[in-house]
Design an enzyme around this catalytic site. Structure first.
Site, PDB file in Angstrom:
ATOM      1  N   TRP A 130       0.654  -1.314  -0.005  1.00  0.00           N
ATOM      2  CA  TRP A 130       0.213  -0.240  -0.108  1.00  0.00           C
ATOM      3  C   TRP A 130       0.720   1.213  -0.024  1.00  0.00           C
ATOM      4  O   TRP A 130       1.851   1.313   0.432  1.00  0.00           O
ATOM      5  CB  TRP A 130      -0.908  -0.033   1.243  1.00  0.00           C
ATOM      6  N   ASP A 137     -11.337   5.192   4.840  1.00  0.00           N
ATOM      7  CA  ASP A 137     -12.198   4.969   4.025  1.00  0.00           C
ATOM      8  C   ASP A 137     -13.408   5.272   4.498  1.00  0.00           C
ATOM      9  O   ASP A 137     -14.420   5.541   3.553  1.00  0.00           O
ATOM     10  CB  ASP A 137     -12.156   3.307   3.848  1.00  0.00           C
ATOM     11  N   TRP A 147     -12.387   4.170  10.798  1.00  0.00           N
ATOM     12  CA  TRP A 147     -12.222   5.656  10.829  1.00  0.00           C
ATOM     13  C   TRP A 147     -13.339   6.527  11.520  1.00  0.00           C
ATOM     14  O   TRP A 147     -13.523   7.902  11.224  1.00  0.00           O
ATOM     15  CB  TRP A 147     -11.712   6.050   9.452  1.00  0.00           C
ATOM     16  N   GLU A 152      -3.692  -2.429  14.340  1.00  0.00           N
ATOM     17  CA  GLU A 152      -4.227  -1.337  13.247  1.00  0.00           C
ATOM     18  C   GLU A 152      -4.560  -0.011  13.919  1.00  0.00           C
ATOM     19  O   GLU A 152      -4.188   1.010  13.427  1.00  0.00           O
ATOM     20  CB  GLU A 152      -5.126  -2.134  12.247  1.00  0.00           C
TER      21      GLU A 152
HETATM   22  C1  DGY Z   1      -9.071  -1.727   2.410  1.00  0.00           C
HETATM   23  O1  DGY Z   1      -9.240  -2.693   1.723  1.00  0.00           O
HETATM   24  O2  DGY Z   1      -9.801  -1.654   3.598  1.00  0.00           O
HETATM   25  C2  DGY Z   1      -8.398  -0.528   2.212  1.00  0.00           C
HETATM   26  O3  DGY Z   1      -8.346   0.529   2.952  1.00  0.00           O
HETATM   27  C3  DGY Z   1      -8.593  -0.087   0.824  1.00  0.00           C
HETATM   28  O4  DGY Z   1      -7.197   0.458   0.211  1.00  0.00           O
END
Ligand code: DGY
Length: 433
Positions: free
Chosen positions: A37, A167, A353, A396
């Site tokens: 990424w 996201d 998020w 994470e």
């Molecule tokens: C995911 O797949 O969760 C990512 O954030 C997209 O890049």
């Protein structure tokens, strides 16, 4: 912190970086994210640089090896097949020699490369590695302003929530609601095999993520057309602040390396962006807000996007106000910095998020605030970050109310940020040059 405790943290962080190292790139975590990424890699390079400078440069070089001919740097590079992730290359169909996604991600590379360069123990190697990256990052910056700021406003729009890296932020709810859910190809999510569904975006979010992907795919991934064709166009202060900071840092690096033309171009991008960022300031909210480009309105959503603006060299009075705002959030949440204000009814402490704490955001915000002289709050953010690791490991993201670990485990950029926080603890504020 006791030296033994510190040593154990460093050892754990390094073990995670090793575990997720695939030779020339690092995966964010096993299972959930099995490819490279974009912004993960650039921030991870900072962590790698503490112990292996050559490997740190390679991380970014590998990413830029997959830059598109038009200058875009994709958000995922699918180096090796892996069925455990959706949407894979068969869905994106971008026709790149090594498959990639077709959208981009926050442009942290200019910042990361300058920092690697300035810390280098081997300056000759750093200069040799930085020069080609300087040109490649400059092309990416030019791509942003050509394709995501077609009217020349000085700020770029994201056209897919995945581009922000945040996201399912509440910032996107209104604009995303305009994106249809119907007419998409049937698909199966894979993320829920690896992470708790309550910590992840919803199915409705995913349908719309896929709709946008299919819309852009239908336009042949032609970036000259995607911005205007997207029903989702949001000008995010965090995304723009990262780009502005990268332009600023790239300009400083180019000056050091004697490329005056590249320096002037990036300096101009940064200055224009900073002036335009003012249009996103909300006195009522005490922070910056996103702007929905299709309606021209500021989005009533006090998220971390507006606080990330501190990463750019914003005016001192704005940095001070953001410091105050973050301190107020600290009174509502056990730990800093929640990705959304807990006072908002839409706040969700564990859902990706929409509330949780992310160490990369903490790092960028603390770095910017320290550079602006807001040391007390910057140090609190650093201390809270390390405290989260002590309580809940290298997750994470974290619930800001309980410190509970969320999402994937043994996460690469979390480990990299811990190395960064430990390094900068007690040091002088970062240089903005
Ligand atoms: C995911 O797949 O969760 C990512 O954030 C997209 O890049």
């Amino acid at each position: 912190m006791e030296p033994a405790e510190r040593a154990a943290l460093v050892e754990n962080a390094l073990a995670i970086l090793r575990e997720n190292d695939r030779g020339a790139y690092t995966v964010p975590t096993r299972g959930l994210y099995p490819f490279q990424w974009n912004w993960d890699s650039c921030l991870t390079a900072l962590g790698l640089g503490h112990h292996d400078e050559d490997r740190a440069w390679r991380e970014i070089e590998t990413l830029f090896g997959h830059q598109w001919p038009d200058g875009m740097v994709p958000h995922i590079v699918f180096h090796v097949p892996d069925d455990g992730y959706f949407p894979g290359p068969d869905v994106w169909r971008t026709k790149r020699p090594v498959p990639t996604s077709g959208i981009t991600q926050p442009a942290v590379a200019g910042f990361a490369v300058r920092r690697l360069f300035e810390r280098a123990r081997d300056p000759a190697m750093a200069a040799a590695r930085a020069r080609p990256l300087l040109a490649a990052i400059d092309r990416w910056h030019q791509w942003f302003f050509a394709h995501r700021d077609p009217a020349g406003e000085g700020l770029v729009a994201i056209i897919h929530p995945w581009e922000s890296g945040r996201d399912n932020s509440i910032d996107w709810d209104e604009a995303l609601a305009r994106v249809p859910r119907d007419g998409i190809e049937p698909y199966a999510r894979r993320d829920l095999q690896h992470a708790d569904a309550a910590h992840r975006p919803t199915d409705a979010d995913y349908d719309r993520f896929v709709w946008l992907l299919e819309r852009f795919r239908g336009l042949g991934w032609d970036n000259a057309r995607l911005h205007d064709a997207s029903p989702f166009q949001v000008v995010d202060p965090g995304f723009n602040a990262i780009l502005i900071r990268s332009c600023h840092d790239l300009a400083a690096l180019a000056e050091r390396l004697g490329d005056d033309e590249l320096a002037a171009r990036n300096r101009a991008f940064a200055e224009r962006g900073l002036a335009a960022l003012e249009s996103l300031w909300s006195e009522a909210a005490g922070q910056y807000l996103a702007c929905d480009r299709t309606t021209g309105r500021l989005v009533e959503s006090c998220s971390i996007g507006g606080l990330l603006a501190a990463f750019a060299p914003i005016p001192a009075r704005r940095a001070e106000a953001l410091g105050r705002r973050i301190a107020a959030l600290g009174e509502r949440a056990g730990h800093l910095v929640p990705s959304h204000d807990p006072a908002d009814a839409r706040f969700d402490a564990r859902r990706y998020w929409r509330g949780p704490i992310w160490l990369i955001c903490n790092y960028m915000i603390a770095d910017g605030l320290a550079a602006a002289g807001e040391d007390v709050i910057a140090r609190r953010i650093g201390a809270d970050s390390i405290d989260l690791i002590g309580k809940s490991g290298f997750a994470e993201y974290y619930d800001p109310l309980t410190a509970e670990p969320c999402g994937g485990g043994r996460f690469t950029w979390t480990a990299a940020m811990v190395l960064e926080f430990l390094k900068t603890t007690g040091e002088q504020p970062g240089d903005r040059g």
